[in-house]
Motif scaffolding. Structure first.
Motif, PDB file in Angstrom:
ATOM      1  N   SER A 230       3.002  24.314  -4.609  1.00  0.00           N
ATOM      2  CA  SER A 230       4.415  24.451  -4.235  1.00  0.00           C
ATOM      3  C   SER A 230       4.802  23.305  -3.315  1.00  0.00           C
ATOM      4  N   ARG A 231       6.079  23.047  -3.241  1.00  0.00           N
ATOM      5  CA  ARG A 231       6.586  21.940  -2.426  1.00  0.00           C
ATOM      6  C   ARG A 231       7.750  22.465  -1.594  1.00  0.00           C
ATOM      7  N   TYR A 232       7.771  22.103  -0.324  1.00  0.00           N
ATOM      8  CA  TYR A 232       8.858  22.525   0.552  1.00  0.00           C
ATOM      9  C   TYR A 232       9.173  21.406   1.528  1.00  0.00           C
ATOM     10  N   GLN A 233      10.325  21.517   2.159  1.00  0.00           N
ATOM     11  CA  GLN A 233      10.795  20.485   3.071  1.00  0.00           C
ATOM     12  C   GLN A 233      10.002  20.518   4.366  1.00  0.00           C
ATOM     13  N   ALA A 234       9.604  19.351   4.827  1.00  0.00           N
ATOM     14  CA  ALA A 234       8.876  19.255   6.091  1.00  0.00           C
ATOM     15  C   ALA A 234       9.803  19.623   7.242  1.00  0.00           C
ATOM     16  N   GLU A 235       9.245  20.264   8.278  1.00  0.00           N
ATOM     17  CA  GLU A 235      10.064  20.734   9.387  1.00  0.00           C
ATOM     18  C   GLU A 235      10.480  19.600  10.326  1.00  0.00           C
ATOM     19  N   ARG A 236       9.590  18.653  10.598  1.00  0.00           N
ATOM     20  CA  ARG A 236       9.858  17.649  11.635  1.00  0.00           C
ATOM     21  C   ARG A 236       9.964  16.235  11.080  1.00  0.00           C
ATOM     22  N   SER A 237      10.139  16.106   9.790  1.00  0.00           N
ATOM     23  CA  SER A 237      10.283  14.785   9.193  1.00  0.00           C
ATOM     24  C   SER A 237      11.192  14.900   7.985  1.00  0.00           C
TER      25      SER A 237
END
Length: 947
Positions: A230-237
């Protein structure tokens, strides 16, 4: 000598006259006490079956009880853990439970463990450079039965200490990482605070690549990342994170501990064994489970760990952190208890109605017994016998018969009752039933032989007193009924549920007894003007006997009302089960997978004759165009309305979506500048009443896309409850705002691992309205389209499972059995009541026959005398059966038996109602015909004696 013989002959004749009525009392008491011993055990078996069904279904998806802890690897130098010993020691953790509770729990799978996500350093996966990779390492021995290695082999459980730990990856994961069998992975694990200053790293070797296989037990639910990354948006980048998961052997933890990696989270799964008395076993488990965690801490934990400062425990000689107990059995039992209480409340009405009909039959039997003994009682009274003596003599004859019948009934019911269930024979109701029958005999005997009223009292005064008593009785019943119904509707079902319907039936009978004579007087007024004497005499006799038919009318009305009410409940539940199965599957079948994915193949009509419709569920944050207010966590569903119309042509939702969303030709890809037509849920529409919504979609490697969602309609309650939305909305918390837009915008919306994909499947219709596709064909098509991890539900199988539910079957069996027994008891009561009043009818016809009335006219008089009772019973019973569910609608929560989105609408079984009314009418007409035949067989002497 001749006089003594005559006396003995008279005594034998009187005794033989009592035998039929005593036999009726004995049969009634025997049946009631047998039911008190047999029915609770049978009901307990149904409850046990229902609970086992729910527990087995839940345990097929996930363990209901689990224990978990984390081993402390830094308490030794060098860091180490003996994972094999630790996993084996988990079987000793149930020792703090009591003996009975420990016997009902068993370990499954031998234990598993999971590490926290680690960063994959090398190799770098192909794709954008801003993508980082998180690898979760797991030991899951239960997964081996659901995998097939296409290259290499499974990770070994015993690996030499000098070699790298082995890991197995799915085909999709290996392709996403760009690795194959034999590749090495460099992984950086999280550091342990207080024990390490830098994050430890380790090397893993890919021992094999596997392919997942379909599982019918829900094994892959929550474990989808073992197959698909799965792929998700990075929190701090600004980049994204690729999340993957791999399987290791048992001793991988030992090797990783030697490399300085902290301990994994170890989990043991426990399975509840609820064979036999399931409900009693579950209740015995919930108490020890509520303090199981505290008992484990007291037995295994003392002091604190020097690294983490947490409580230090010892499991199998290995230092661990505190143990966590996860108990999902208690919430499941709480939910089941609420459903069981509702089923018991519904059953109470049928049981109490049967008891009321049976006791009314007892009263009729005792009345007839006393009527047959009336000349003898009058003779004894004339000879100076006191009232108490006469009552005791009647009790001396009837009580032994009743007591023997009660004992025989209890013994027979107890011998037939199933053993090993959560239900047991109930002696208290049996004793109360017997006591009521025993007390009925002296009470009615006292009313029959008590001292007559003083003749000096005026007849008008006595009449006023009787009228006043009747008014007081009627007002008391009406007030009690009104208060009971109001309390029941406001407070919900409780112990009064059984009494309130009986009061409603009594109120209906009192109303009929008020209206019944008035109607007969109007008929009598019309027949008086006619030429014939048959109609006038029949109506006159019926009007004269109307006040005396109250008990028979009560029995018939209550019997009919109970049967009609039971038919309504069963018909409503059966229709609700069909709706619930359709809601669960959406069509003939549905397949659901995590993430928004595209199915393999086409969605047109397959060669097998199966149509499909695809739905994608995403969660987006929307902003209102009018005020810019942000609405977070909106469920956005993309559909192709033409596909929905193809599988459900009569669906109101499909028709509305086809009108509002199908504005472009099929397979047309919309541009981001074009507002997307959308349907909104009422809650979302209330937040933005005038304009539409906007949202920004960010896809890795592509510029952000600004979308405008243009409302073209608001979903109605009927559309929200449409089965086509069932599989999708079942995944949403209640009250989630919802938006439906066209599938032509799918390419504009980013794929979401947190979303889901639902595929609805519909076979070609057969001539009888069923589906031409078999469950096997539907499952095969669904698995081919969405892969082996798809959760597939077939409507036919779901409906069969719902109908096989123990509570549903038990409720249906109870109403069927109680209706049959109430009908038999009512039939007996009616026969006794007609026998009790036949003498007066026979006197009338005999008198008219001496005046020249023919046999055919006499039969017509018999028919006319009983016809009003049949009509009143049919009207009252039907009114009661249809009125009570509406009065108690707030307390009849049948949704838990059906599984649908809302409370099922009450559906009356009109065919059963008509059959019951016709049966009662035919019964009374048969009684009239029997009396006519008997009257024709009387000779002239008998006729003259009756007159």
């Amino acid at each position: 000598m001749n006089r003594a013989a005559v006396t003995r002959r008279l005594i034998r004749k009187e005794s033989r006259g009592d035998l039929p009525m005593l036999a009726c009392l004995a049969v009634l008491v025997l049946v009631l006490t047998a039911l008190c011993a047999w029915a609770p055990a049978l009901a307990g078996r149904q409850e046990d079956r229902a609970l086992r069904q729910r527990v087995d279904a839940a345990q097929a998806q996930a363990p209901l009880i689990s224990l978990s802890t984390t081993p402390e690897v830094f308490n030794t130098s060098p860091p180490s853990v003996d994972m094999a010993a630790l996993l084996a020691a988990g079987r000793t953790l149930t020792h703090p439970l009591s003996g009975a509770a420990a016997r009902h729990l068993s370990f499954t799978g031998g234990g598993s463990y999971d590490y926290d996500p680690a960063s994959l350093l090398t190799p770098r996966p192909p794709g954008p450079a801003s993508t980082s990779t998180q690898l979760t390492v797991s030991y899951l021995p239960s997964a081996r039965a659901h995998l097939r290695y296409v290259s290499g082999r499974a990770p070994a459980d015993h690996t030499p200490l000098t070699t790298a730990p082995q890991i197995g990856l799915s085909q999709a994961t290996a392709r996403a990482l760009g690795v194959r069998t034999g590749s090495r992975l460099s992984v950086e694990f999280p550091k342990t605070p207080g024990a390490q200053n830098a994050a430890p790293d380790a090397e893993l070797v890919v021992s094999g690549v596997y392919r997942t296989e379909a599982a019918t037990d829900g094994f892959w639910t929550g474990r989808e990342t073992l197959d698909q990354p799965s792929r998700y948006q990075a929190e701090r980048s600004a980049g994204t994170v690729l999340a993957v998961r791999g399987l290791v052997g048992r001793d991988a933890a030992d090797l990783l501990a030697g490399a300085g990696v902290g301990g994994p989270r170890v989990t043991w799964q426990l399975r509840a064994d609820l064979s036999g008395a399931a409900l009693d076993r579950a209740r015995a488990l919930t108490g020890p489970l509520s303090h199981f965690g505290a008992d484990l801490s007291a037995a295994l934990c003392q002091g604190s760990d020097w690294v983490t400062g947490d409580i230090a425990c010892q499991v199998g000689g290995q230092s661990t952190q505190s143990l966590l107990v996860t108990d999902s059995l208690t919430p499941l039992l709480t939910t089941f208890t609420a459903q069981d209480q509702q089923a018991r409340a519904l059953a109470t009405y049928a049981v109490d109605a049967l008891a009321a009909v049976a006791l009314a039959t007892v009263a009729v039997a005792v009345r007839l017994l006393l009527r047959r003994r009336q000349p003898h009682l009058r003779l004894q009274r004339a000879r100076g016998a006191s009232t108490a003596r006469l009552v005791l003599l009647r009790c001396a004859v009837a009580w032994p018969v009743v007591l023997i019948a009660a004992l025989l009934g209890w013994a027979g019911g107890a011998s037939l009752a199933p053993t090993g269930t959560s239900g047991s024979p109930q002696p208290l109701p049996a004793a109360l039933t017997t006591a009521v029958v025993l007390l009925t005999v002296p009470l009615m005997t006292w009313l029959a032989v008590r001292e007559p009223r003083r003749p000096g009292r005026l007849r008008r005064t006595r009449r006023r007193t009787a009228v006043g008593r009747r008014l007081v009785l009627e007002l008391t019943v009406l007030l009690a009924t009104t208060a009971g119904v109001a309390a029941l509707r406001s407070q919900g079902p409780d112990g009064v549920l059984g009494a309130v319907p009986i009061l409603v039936a009594l109120a209906v009978v009192l109303l009929l007894l008020r209206v019944y004579p008035l109607v007969l007087r109007l008929v009598l007024r019309q027949t008086r003007r006619g030429r014939g004497v048959v109609g006038f005499v029949g109506a006159a006799r019926a009007a004269h006997d109307a006040p005396a038919t109250g008990l028979a009318l009560f029995v018939l009305v209550l019997t009919l009302g109970t049967a009609v009410f039971g038919g309504l409940v069963q018909r409503t539940v059966d229709d609700g089960l069909t709706t619930g199965a359709a809601w669960s599957t959406g069509a003939d079948a549905s397949a659901t997978v995590a993430g928004t994915v595209a199915p393999a193949g086409t969605t047109a009509v397959a060669p097998t004759g199966i149509r499909t419709a695809l739905q994608h569920l995403r969660t987006l944050d929307l902003a209102g165009q009018a005020d810019g207010a942000v609405v977070s966590q909106v469920a956005v569903i993309t559909v192709d309305p033409r596909q929905l119309t193809a599988i459900a042509p009569e669906s109101p939702l499909a028709d509305a979506l086809l009108t509002g969303l199908a504005t472009t030709p099929p397979r047309t890809r919309l541009d981001a500048s074009v507002p997307l037509p959308s349907f909104l849920s009422p809650g979302l529409r209330a937040r933005e009443r005038t304009g539409g919504f906007t949202t920004t979609v960010v896809t890795q490697g592509q510029p952000p896309v600004n979308l405008t969602l243009k409302p073209v309609g608001t979903l109605t309650d009927a559309e929200l409850r449409d089965p086509l939305l069932g599989p999708v909305t079942a995944q949403l918390p209640e009250g989630t705002p919802m938006l439906i837009t066209t599938a032509s915008a799918d390419h504009l919306l980013s794929a979401q691992a947190s979303g889901s994909t639902v595929l609805l499947l519909k076979g070609d219709d057969k001539g009888d309205g069923g589906s031409s596709a078999s469950p096997t064909a539907l499952r095969s098509a669904a698995a081919k389209a969405l892969g082996p991890l798809a959760r597939i539900r077939v409507r036919a199988e779901t409906l069969s499972a719902l109908r096989a539910d123990g509570l549903t079957q038990g409720l249906g069996t109870l109403y069927t059995t109680s209706s049959i027994l109430a009908a038999l008891s009512g039939l007996l009561a009616l026969a006794l009541e007609l026998t009790l009043t036949s003498h007066e009818r026979s006197r009338t016809t005999s008198f008219l026959r001496t005046l020249g009335l023919g046999g055919r006219e006499a039969g017509a008089i018999h028919f006319l005398q009983l016809l009003p009772l049949a009509v009143a019973s049919a009207v009252g019973g039907t009114l009661l059966g249809l009125l009570e569910p509406r009065l108690l609608a707030g307390t009849l929560d049948l949704r838990q038996f059906t599984g649908g989105p809302a409370q099922p609408a009450l559906h009356t079984d009109y065919s059963l109602t008509l059959a019951l009314v016709a049966g009662v009418t035919a019964l009374i007409l048969a009684a009239a015909a029997t009396e006519t035949v008997l009257a024709r067989r009387r000779r002239l002497g008998a006729v003259l004696r009756l007159t």
